[in-house]
Design an enzyme around this catalytic site. Sequence first.
Site, PDB file in Angstrom:
ATOM      1  N   LYS A   1       9.304  -7.676   2.821  1.00 15.11           N
ATOM      2  CA  LYS A   1       9.085  -6.575   1.881  1.00 15.11           C
ATOM      3  C   LYS A   1       8.424  -7.355   0.594  1.00 15.11           C
ATOM      4  CE  LYS A   1       7.555  -2.913   0.590  1.00 15.11           C
ATOM      5  NZ  LYS A   1       6.608  -1.877   0.616  1.00 15.11           N
TER       6      LYS A   1
ATOM      7  N   ARG B   1      -0.202  -9.342  -3.284  1.00 16.03           N
ATOM      8  CA  ARG B   1      -1.035  -8.783  -3.400  1.00 16.03           C
ATOM      9  C   ARG B   1      -0.358  -9.206  -4.999  1.00 16.03           C
ATOM     10  NH1 ARG B   1      -3.113  -4.104  -1.358  1.00 16.03           N
ATOM     11  NH2 ARG B   1      -3.892  -3.014  -2.494  1.00 16.03           N
TER      12      ARG B   1
ATOM     13  N   CYS C   1       5.989  -0.274  -7.639  1.00 17.71           N
ATOM     14  CA  CYS C   1       6.338  -1.411  -6.485  1.00 17.71           C
ATOM     15  C   CYS C   1       5.531  -3.115  -6.718  1.00 17.71           C
ATOM     16  CB  CYS C   1       5.485  -1.183  -5.311  1.00 17.71           C
ATOM     17  SG  CYS C   1       5.933   0.626  -4.654  1.00 17.71           S
TER      18      CYS C   1
ATOM     19  N   TYR D   1      -1.457   6.025 -12.186  1.00 24.08           N
ATOM     20  CA  TYR D   1      -1.498   4.295 -11.792  1.00 24.08           C
ATOM     21  C   TYR D   1      -2.374   4.175 -10.772  1.00 24.08           C
ATOM     22  CZ  TYR D   1       0.967   3.966  -7.366  1.00 24.08           C
ATOM     23  OH  TYR D   1       1.643   3.997  -6.117  1.00 24.08           O
TER      24      TYR D   1
ATOM     25  N   ARG E   1       4.164   5.322 -13.869  1.00 27.48           N
ATOM     26  CA  ARG E   1       5.391   3.767 -13.885  1.00 27.48           C
ATOM     27  C   ARG E   1       4.112   2.434 -14.585  1.00 27.48           C
ATOM     28  NH1 ARG E   1      10.623   5.152 -10.677  1.00 27.48           N
ATOM     29  NH2 ARG E   1       9.241   6.522  -9.797  1.00 27.48           N
TER      30      ARG E   1
HETATM   31  N1  LIG Z   1       6.010   4.499  -3.439  1.00 25.65           N
HETATM   32  C1  LIG Z   1       5.446   3.624  -2.515  1.00 25.65           C
HETATM   33  O1  LIG Z   1       4.236   3.864  -2.555  1.00 25.65           O
HETATM   34  C2  LIG Z   1       6.671   2.688  -2.350  1.00 25.65           C
HETATM   35  C3  LIG Z   1       6.534   2.257  -0.629  1.00 25.65           C
HETATM   36  C4  LIG Z   1       7.226   1.701  -0.037  1.00 25.65           C
HETATM   37  C5  LIG Z   1       8.485   1.208  -0.929  1.00 25.65           C
HETATM   38  N2  LIG Z   1       8.952   1.861  -1.804  1.00 25.65           N
HETATM   39  C6  LIG Z   1       9.997   1.876  -1.921  1.00 25.65           C
HETATM   40  O2  LIG Z   1      11.080   3.383  -1.579  1.00 25.65           O
HETATM   41  C7  LIG Z   1      12.417   3.199  -2.336  1.00 25.65           C
HETATM   42  C8  LIG Z   1      11.744   4.886  -3.014  1.00 25.65           C
HETATM   43  O3  LIG Z   1      11.047   4.794  -3.584  1.00 25.65           O
HETATM   44  P1  LIG Z   1      10.161   6.055  -4.173  1.00 25.65           P
HETATM   45  O4  LIG Z   1       8.736   6.012  -4.669  1.00 25.65           O
HETATM   46  O5  LIG Z   1      10.021   7.070  -2.850  1.00 25.65           O
HETATM   47  O6  LIG Z   1      10.657   6.842  -5.567  1.00 25.65           O
HETATM   48  P2  LIG Z   1      10.352   8.418  -6.075  1.00 25.65           P
HETATM   49  O7  LIG Z   1      11.332   8.107  -7.899  1.00 25.65           O
HETATM   50  O8  LIG Z   1       9.394   9.193  -5.879  1.00 25.65           O
HETATM   51  O9  LIG Z   1      12.068   8.868  -5.564  1.00 25.65           O
HETATM   52  C9  LIG Z   1      13.252   8.745  -5.560  1.00 25.65           C
HETATM   53  C10 LIG Z   1      14.027   9.629  -5.431  1.00 25.65           C
HETATM   54  O10 LIG Z   1      15.332   9.688  -4.733  1.00 25.65           O
HETATM   55  C11 LIG Z   1      16.391  10.450  -5.678  1.00 25.65           C
HETATM   56  N3  LIG Z   1      17.335  10.040  -6.551  1.00 25.65           N
HETATM   57  C12 LIG Z   1      17.588   8.739  -7.576  1.00 25.65           C
HETATM   58  N4  LIG Z   1      19.207   8.756  -7.750  1.00 25.65           N
HETATM   59  C13 LIG Z   1      19.911   9.059  -6.880  1.00 25.65           C
HETATM   60  C14 LIG Z   1      20.958   9.405  -6.195  1.00 25.65           C
HETATM   61  N5  LIG Z   1      21.393   8.300  -7.138  1.00 25.65           N
HETATM   62  N6  LIG Z   1      21.230   9.703  -4.037  1.00 25.65           N
HETATM   63  C15 LIG Z   1      20.542  10.314  -4.298  1.00 25.65           C
HETATM   64  N7  LIG Z   1      18.672  10.212  -4.453  1.00 25.65           N
HETATM   65  C16 LIG Z   1      18.552  10.051  -5.614  1.00 25.65           C
HETATM   66  C17 LIG Z   1      15.361  11.151  -7.447  1.00 25.65           C
HETATM   67  O11 LIG Z   1      15.420  12.329  -7.461  1.00 25.65           O
HETATM   68  C18 LIG Z   1      14.104  11.168  -6.265  1.00 25.65           C
HETATM   69  O12 LIG Z   1      13.291  12.045  -5.503  1.00 25.65           O
HETATM   70  C19 LIG Z   1      11.935   2.366  -3.572  1.00 25.65           C
HETATM   71  O13 LIG Z   1      13.075   1.643  -3.431  1.00 25.65           O
HETATM   72  C20 LIG Z   1      10.705   1.729  -3.853  1.00 25.65           C
HETATM   73  O14 LIG Z   1      10.571   0.503  -4.303  1.00 25.65           O
HETATM   74  C21 LIG Z   1       7.837   2.823  -2.769  1.00 25.65           C
HETATM   75  C1  LIG Z   2       1.765  -4.634  -0.627  1.00 25.94           C
HETATM   76  C2  LIG Z   2       1.042  -3.837  -0.615  1.00 25.94           C
HETATM   77  O1  LIG Z   2       0.275  -3.477  -0.103  1.00 25.94           O
HETATM   78  N1  LIG Z   2       1.718  -2.367  -0.812  1.00 25.94           N
HETATM   79  C3  LIG Z   2       1.073  -0.953  -0.819  1.00 25.94           C
HETATM   80  C4  LIG Z   2       1.463  -1.156  -2.665  1.00 25.94           C
HETATM   81  O2  LIG Z   2       1.230   0.500  -2.700  1.00 25.94           O
HETATM   82  P1  LIG Z   2       1.525   0.892  -4.452  1.00 25.94           P
HETATM   83  O3  LIG Z   2       1.166   2.400  -3.887  1.00 25.94           O
HETATM   84  O4  LIG Z   2       1.732   0.135  -5.041  1.00 25.94           O
HETATM   85  O5  LIG Z   2      -0.525   0.891  -4.987  1.00 25.94           O
HETATM   86  P2  LIG Z   2      -1.698  -0.008  -4.952  1.00 25.94           P
HETATM   87  O6  LIG Z   2      -2.779  -0.281  -3.876  1.00 25.94           O
HETATM   88  O7  LIG Z   2      -0.464  -2.298  -4.088  1.00 25.94           O
HETATM   89  O8  LIG Z   2      -1.940  -0.208  -6.557  1.00 25.94           O
HETATM   90  C5  LIG Z   2      -0.642  -0.942  -7.250  1.00 25.94           C
HETATM   91  C6  LIG Z   2      -1.609  -1.056  -8.541  1.00 25.94           C
HETATM   92  O9  LIG Z   2      -2.462  -2.625  -8.229  1.00 25.94           O
HETATM   93  C7  LIG Z   2      -3.956  -1.919  -8.272  1.00 25.94           C
HETATM   94  N2  LIG Z   2      -4.540  -2.643  -7.426  1.00 25.94           N
HETATM   95  C8  LIG Z   2      -5.247  -2.219  -6.500  1.00 25.94           C
HETATM   96  C9  LIG Z   2      -5.298  -3.727  -5.189  1.00 25.94           C
HETATM   97  C10 LIG Z   2      -6.224  -3.777  -6.170  1.00 25.94           C
HETATM   98  O10 LIG Z   2      -7.077  -4.821  -5.449  1.00 25.94           O
HETATM   99  N3  LIG Z   2      -6.113  -4.094  -7.269  1.00 25.94           N
HETATM  100  C11 LIG Z   2      -6.007  -3.941  -7.936  1.00 25.94           C
HETATM  101  O11 LIG Z   2      -5.844  -3.547  -9.628  1.00 25.94           O
HETATM  102  C12 LIG Z   2      -4.117  -0.339  -8.193  1.00 25.94           C
HETATM  103  O12 LIG Z   2      -5.071   0.005  -9.456  1.00 25.94           O
HETATM  104  C13 LIG Z   2      -2.685   0.021  -8.468  1.00 25.94           C
HETATM  105  O13 LIG Z   2      -1.874   0.112 -10.173  1.00 25.94           O
HETATM  106  O14 LIG Z   2       2.705  -0.478  -2.720  1.00 25.94           O
HETATM  107  C14 LIG Z   2       3.798   0.189  -2.015  1.00 25.94           C
HETATM  108  C15 LIG Z   2       5.744  -0.152  -2.051  1.00 25.94           C
HETATM  109  O15 LIG Z   2       5.550  -1.315  -1.763  1.00 25.94           O
HETATM  110  C16 LIG Z   2       3.298  -0.210  -0.251  1.00 25.94           C
HETATM  111  O16 LIG Z   2       4.287   0.477   0.186  1.00 25.94           O
HETATM  112  C17 LIG Z   2       2.327  -0.500   0.196  1.00 25.94           C
HETATM  113  O17 LIG Z   2       1.582  -1.018   0.724  1.00 25.94           O
END
Ligand SMILES: NC(=O)c1ccc[n+]([C@@H]2O[C@H](COP(=O)([O-])OP(=O)(O)OC[C@H]3O[C@@H](n4cnc5c(N)ncnc54)[C@H](O)[C@@H]3O)[C@@H](O)[C@H]2O)c1
Ligand SMILES: CC(=O)N[C@@H]1[C@@H](OP(=O)(O)OP(=O)(O)OC[C@H]2O[C@@H](n3ccc(=O)[nH]c3=O)[C@H](O)[C@@H]2O)O[C@H](CO)[C@@H](O)[C@@H]1O
Length: 467
Positions: free
Chosen positions: A240, A247, A294, A354, A362
Amino acid sequence: MTNHHSETERASLYNSAQSVESQIEALRTGSVPVSVYGLGKMGLPLAAMYAKTTGNVLGADIDSAVVEELNEGHCHVKGEPELPELVAELVSNGALSATTDPLEAAEYGTVHVVIVPTPITAEHEPDLSILDAVTDDIGSGLETGDIVIIECTVPPRTTAERVRPALESASGLSIGEFGLAVCPERTSSGRALRDIRGAYPKVVGGIDAESARVTELVYGELTDADVLRVSDATTAEAVKVFEGLYRDVNIALANELATMAEELGIDVLEAIEVANTQPYCDIHRPGPGVGGHCIPFYPYFVIAPFETPTPLLETARAVNDSMPGFVVEKLGAEFEAEGMALSDASILLLGLTYRPGVEEIRASPSLAIAEQLSAQNALVYGVDPMLESVAEFDLQRLSLPEIEERAFDAVVVVTPHEEFESIQWDELERSSGQLFVLDGRDALDAPAITDAGHRLYTIGVGGDRGV
Ligand SMILES: NC(=O)c1ccc[n+]([C@@H]2O[C@H](COP(=O)([O-])OP(=O)(O)OC[C@H]3O[C@@H](n4cnc5c(N)ncnc54)[C@H](O)[C@@H]3O)[C@@H](O)[C@H]2O)c1
Ligand SMILES: CC(=O)N[C@@H]1[C@@H](OP(=O)(O)OP(=O)(O)OC[C@H]2O[C@@H](n3ccc(=O)[nH]c3=O)[C@H](O)[C@@H]2O)O[C@H](CO)[C@@H](O)[C@@H]1O
């Protein structure tokens, strides 16, 4: 929160004596209670997919508004197709409910899925305090036969060396009595259900073979895609994180090339697009910065905790973090050529989240751009249809209709939400001289801008676009 499945049998999968077919039957008929910790952008879609598959999920979130909305059948996560309807259906048929008490969830589930935030500190160190808190909560309710599945993104070795001992200590149990595995969430916001259902393989790594077996069985039912079992939990964590490192480094390459565009005298975006016709080339797209929680964070899951030097990762971070400054310098140079200082300029930023369609700020590039412009006493405005509040930004908020009522010296496209396609560029004006438009994402129709009499600069386009 009443337990809506107390009447059904409570089955566990780890070291189950039942046949695989019976285990799958139990999972699919609500006999295996699942607790999901974290109901955010990723946790809510995941809990919904678990509930759709098993019919028996209790979500836990410390945010009472999240829990109340869910228990009313409402979806607090914006921009996820099908999710609102699915959440409403699952809550009404009793497959999904939520609690603000992680301890209740710890007692409830025999499968515990953790997907809480794993941010970094201001010192760029991984902040696993939320994971630690949830781990302790789960440990207090862990029973023999339970399994804990870590879906949040964590530094490699976290599950084996941090989560495992904490669970064993809090529960008094050992691996072999309960299971522990990693199945990192590989989903993108805006397509979460599609991704979880199976846009690409799920990756599974167990602390022991039985943990891997159970997790493979569970995700075999959750997703239509392949389930790739890797050697161990740390390998799954690394998969992961490596995706994110790839990226960030590749976006940095695109950004560095884009800063050369004027000296090269070419449209670097065109060159990248054509270079990518070579199957071994996948240069990403340049922009005004890299946001979200991320991609800009994951490098620090490797840079900070490990001794091995990581110059490439650190350089890529520096390049990407320099792009807001590149935008500000470009604006300053444009005005300087007119004999005007940034401190006399009025600048509109289009898009504060973002990336388009995702309500997340963030590390958003607009934060740094607004901060740096305000530090030079420019007058900064911002528009973002996804945000109720812009308190975190050094700017004044405008609604989209309001932008045609004001005069700006420059407009910067930072995050091109689809709502901006309605902008009538010939309605935008500058109090005197040409409006300067900086397109950070190559999102605009250049003729519409220049036909309106504005000056256009697109990040990555050095000369005039070819004929
Ligand atoms: N957002 C993405 O694109 C993405 C993609 C893949 C992986 N992830 C990973 O998934 C995880 C969660 O990310 P997200 O985007 O869903 O975050 P988010 O901030 O959208 O949601 C997190 C949730 O967790 C809750 N929370 C905080 N502390 C808590 C606790 N102690 N017990 C229970 N709930 C609690 C918050 O209230 C919130 O609702 C992170 O590790 C992130 O790196 C995020
Ligand atoms: C490895 C990968 O693909 N992971 C994805 C990523 O998703 P994300 O929601 O964080 O969004 P991104 O698309 O990665 O963008 C992040 C920032 O980079 C900028 N950007 C992007 C592409 C580019 O060519 N030039 C840029 O400038 C864009 O504007 C933005 O600010 O992380 C998630 C959590 O790990 C993953 O689950 C999800 O698969």
